[in-house]
Design a protein around this motif. Structure first.
Motif, PDB file in Angstrom:
ATOM      1  N   PHE A 107     -32.424 -49.978 -11.184  1.00  0.00           N
ATOM      2  CA  PHE A 107     -33.789 -50.019 -10.654  1.00  0.00           C
ATOM      3  C   PHE A 107     -34.285 -48.580 -10.605  1.00  0.00           C
ATOM      4  O   PHE A 107     -33.629 -47.715 -10.020  1.00  0.00           O
ATOM      5  N   ARG A 108     -35.443 -48.331 -11.208  1.00  0.00           N
ATOM      6  CA  ARG A 108     -35.941 -46.959 -11.286  1.00  0.00           C
ATOM      7  C   ARG A 108     -37.014 -46.681 -10.253  1.00  0.00           C
ATOM      8  O   ARG A 108     -38.053 -47.346 -10.230  1.00  0.00           O
ATOM      9  N   ALA A 109     -36.767 -45.690  -9.407  1.00  0.00           N
ATOM     10  CA  ALA A 109     -37.781 -45.202  -8.477  1.00  0.00           C
ATOM     11  C   ALA A 109     -37.267 -43.890  -7.899  1.00  0.00           C
ATOM     12  O   ALA A 109     -36.044 -43.714  -7.761  1.00  0.00           O
ATOM     13  N   LYS A 110     -38.192 -42.976  -7.598  1.00  0.00           N
ATOM     14  CA  LYS A 110     -37.774 -41.704  -7.005  1.00  0.00           C
ATOM     15  C   LYS A 110     -37.064 -41.962  -5.673  1.00  0.00           C
ATOM     16  O   LYS A 110     -36.119 -41.271  -5.308  1.00  0.00           O
ATOM     17  N   VAL A 172     -39.954 -52.946  -5.910  1.00  0.00           N
ATOM     18  CA  VAL A 172     -40.118 -51.526  -6.246  1.00  0.00           C
ATOM     19  C   VAL A 172     -39.841 -51.321  -7.731  1.00  0.00           C
ATOM     20  O   VAL A 172     -40.573 -50.624  -8.433  1.00  0.00           O
ATOM     21  N   ALA A 173     -38.747 -51.966  -8.207  1.00  0.00           N
ATOM     22  CA  ALA A 173     -38.333 -51.789  -9.595  1.00  0.00           C
ATOM     23  C   ALA A 173     -39.381 -52.307 -10.574  1.00  0.00           C
ATOM     24  O   ALA A 173     -39.557 -51.753 -11.652  1.00  0.00           O
ATOM     25  N   ALA A 178     -43.850 -48.000  -8.539  1.00  0.00           N
ATOM     26  CA  ALA A 178     -42.660 -47.980  -7.674  1.00  0.00           C
ATOM     27  C   ALA A 178     -43.069 -48.038  -6.205  1.00  0.00           C
ATOM     28  O   ALA A 178     -42.585 -47.279  -5.368  1.00  0.00           O
TER      29      ALA A 178
ATOM     30  N   LYS B  81     -45.417 -39.934 -10.157  1.00  0.00           N
ATOM     31  CA  LYS B  81     -44.307 -39.159  -9.582  1.00  0.00           C
ATOM     32  C   LYS B  81     -43.279 -40.072  -8.913  1.00  0.00           C
ATOM     33  O   LYS B  81     -42.117 -39.713  -8.765  1.00  0.00           O
ATOM     34  N   ALA B  82     -43.734 -41.263  -8.471  1.00  0.00           N
ATOM     35  CA  ALA B  82     -42.830 -42.169  -7.754  1.00  0.00           C
ATOM     36  C   ALA B  82     -41.783 -42.782  -8.679  1.00  0.00           C
ATOM     37  O   ALA B  82     -40.841 -43.424  -8.221  1.00  0.00           O
ATOM     38  N   ARG B  83     -41.954 -42.636 -10.000  1.00  0.00           N
ATOM     39  CA  ARG B  83     -40.902 -43.064 -10.945  1.00  0.00           C
ATOM     40  C   ARG B  83     -40.760 -41.977 -11.987  1.00  0.00           C
ATOM     41  O   ARG B  83     -41.430 -42.023 -13.019  1.00  0.00           O
ATOM     42  N   SER B  84     -39.899 -41.008 -11.698  1.00  0.00           N
ATOM     43  CA  SER B  84     -39.793 -39.865 -12.610  1.00  0.00           C
ATOM     44  C   SER B  84     -39.040 -40.236 -13.889  1.00  0.00           C
ATOM     45  O   SER B  84     -39.411 -39.795 -14.967  1.00  0.00           O
ATOM     46  N   VAL B  85     -37.986 -41.057 -13.769  1.00  0.00           N
ATOM     47  CA  VAL B  85     -37.275 -41.510 -14.970  1.00  0.00           C
ATOM     48  C   VAL B  85     -37.810 -42.897 -15.327  1.00  0.00           C
ATOM     49  O   VAL B  85     -37.777 -43.803 -14.502  1.00  0.00           O
ATOM     50  N   TYR B  87     -38.191 -46.520 -17.595  1.00  0.00           N
ATOM     51  CA  TYR B  87     -37.266 -47.485 -18.190  1.00  0.00           C
ATOM     52  C   TYR B  87     -37.216 -47.303 -19.701  1.00  0.00           C
ATOM     53  O   TYR B  87     -38.234 -47.029 -20.326  1.00  0.00           O
TER      54      TYR B  87
END
Lengths: 255, 225
Positions: A107-110, A172-173, A178, B81-85, B87
């Motif tokens: 799951f991607r999120a800062k 979130v994912a 996010a 910015k909340a998802r820097s990397v 998919y």
């Protein structure tokens, strides 16, 4: 009737630890039954890797029956994979075809940093919960029986629906921003709809939203992706309720 | 302004104001296809010379547009910015509409259009009224109001008409998500009323831009005598 099995190509995110740079690695896998769950397929892969002397793929799991919220995985571009209303552990391999290539990512999120491979740190959710996801109950022996407090059926149903959130983080994912609004709104709504939750309602919504923002989640733009991907079908109505409550609380709170 | 929900609500409120403005702009413009443009002339003269509208509402509108734009860009940057990397494999189409995911782009296209629209109508209007000092709204003959004639002349340029039409399509895409989304943002979601709001939003988002396209094409096909 003999059962047919599948040969698949898995493209899995491998990352040694939180500080290392990760990359997608391809693994061919064969003899996968459609009756297997997705995590059972991952178990087969890991056994294969261990037998070959390689490092197994790290992934989160616990109950394997869709109620603990431990498993995650972004499978082929969707949180918990292509099926609806299920977690990854309930996803069956029959959703895929022989010869398919399956992308498996964390799951991607800062606010959900990768710890290792497919495992992410979701303690940001815990900190939001600590900020207000509770009610204060007198436990000194004269606790009132909850069943003795009349609650309208519709409110009880909605509170229960919100309470089915398992905090897996699929919202979130899936969100392009996010954003954690669906999670936080479910945690706010499950209490605020009930008399027991009214006492701390204002502080709860203000504090939980403040913590959510601190954790670095994005802003909600009402795309509705979270509701579609949520394994428990948490409704967007909860987000509207939280917006509404937040507005009221921020206007009427004490200085 | 400090929290995500406050910003979201302000985005929705400025959106509501712009929706209301757009509807009244449409009603006035639509009057230009009836009769000899007398209705359009008198409505335009009223809007252009009434001091409450000019000095009360116009600044609010300009602020509303700039605020909606600036906040939209700010939120987009923050959200990125909340998802820097990102998919490696993502299927956003499986769970959300194209319109809902591309508000920043459709919005920026509408803003570009507003630049052209200001250049075409608003700047010349401000020049005539406040630099030249001609508040009469009359043509050189000193008898007829000039607004309808100016509108007809502008829409004789096929490139301009095409640009306007394309811009209205972007506006439509923006509104298809924006209308119903604004209600959700201010905390209104009800199982009896939300389905109606969504239908109403779709109607507004299709009919109003389509109406603007109709007006532009109508004047292109009906040049001044």
């Amino acid at each position: 009737m003999s059962e047919t099995t599948m040969n698949l190509t898995l493209k899995i995110w491998r990352q040694k630890d939180a500080k290392s740079k990760g990359k997608i690695v391809s693994y061919p896998i064969s003899g996968i039954s459609g009756h297997m769950s997705f995590l059972e397929m991952m178990d087969v892969l890991n056994e294969q890797l261990i037998n070959e002397g390689q490092e197994p793929v790290a992934f989160d799991h616990d109950c394997r029956e869709g109620i603990c919220g431990s498993c995650s995985l972004h499978i082929n571009g969707e949180a918990h994979g292509p099926d609806r209303g299920v977690t990854t552990c309930q996803l069956h391999m029959r959703m895929f075809k022989d010869g398919d290539t399956i992308f498996i990512e964390p799951f991607r999120a800062k606010a959900f940093p990768v710890i290792k491979d497919l495992i992410v740190d979701r303690t940001s959710f815990d900190r939001i919960q600590h900020a207000g996801g509770f009610i204060s109950v007198n436990t000194s022996g004269n606790t009132q029986d909850a069943n003795s407090i009349p609650i309208p059926k519709a409110d009880a149903d909605k509170a229960f629906d919100a309470a089915t959130c398992i905090g897996c983080g699929a919202c979130v994912a899936s969100c392009k921003n996010a954003s954690a609004m669906l999670y936080v709104s479910a945690k706010v709504a499950q209490f605020s709809l009930l008399p027991q939750g009214k006492v701390e309602a204002k502080d709860r919504v203000l504090n939980m939203v403040e913590q959510m923002d601190k954790e670095g989640f994005g802003n909600c733009t009402n795309t509705g992706a979270c509701e579609v991907e949520c394994p428990k079908g948490i409704s967007l109505e909860n987000i509207a309720r939280m917006n509404n409550e937040y507005l009221k609380a921020s206007i009427t709170r004490e200085a | 302004m400090k929290t995500s929900i406050a910003r979201k609500v302000l985005m929705a409120l400025s959106g509501f104001f712009l929706l209301f403005f757009l509807l009244q702009h449409f009603v006035i413009n639509f009057s230009s296809v009836f009769g000899d443009g007398d209705g359009f002339n008198s409505a335009s003269h009223f809007m252009g010379t009434n001091s409450i509208i000019q000095f009360g509402l116009q600044p609010v509108l300009i602020f509303g547009v700039i605020f909606h734009l600036a906040m939209g860009i700010y939120l987009e940057l923050q959200n990125n910015k909340a998802r820097s990397v990102k998919y490696a494999m993502n299927k956003p189409g499986a769970n959300s509409s194209w319109m809902s995911r591309n508000m920043i782009y459709t919005g920026l296209m509408v803003m570009l259009f507003l630049g052209l629209h200001f250049y075409d109508f608003w700047i010349p209007e401000i020049k005539t009224k406040f630099i030249v000092g001609d508040m009469t709204g009359l043509m050189a003959d000193g008898e007829t109001l000039r607004y309808f004639h100016e509108l007809q002349l502008k829409f004789q340029d096929p490139i301009r008409v095409a640009l306007y039409c394309v811009s209205f399509i972007f506006l439509s895409l923006h509104l298809l998500h924006g209308f119903q989304s604004a209600f959700q943002s201010v905390g209104f979601n009800h199982n009896r009323y939300t389905p109606i709001i969504k239908k109403l939003g779709n109607l507004y988002a299709v009919l109003v831009p389509l109406g603007f396209i109709f007006i532009a094409v109508y004047h292109y096909l009906n040049p001044p005598h």
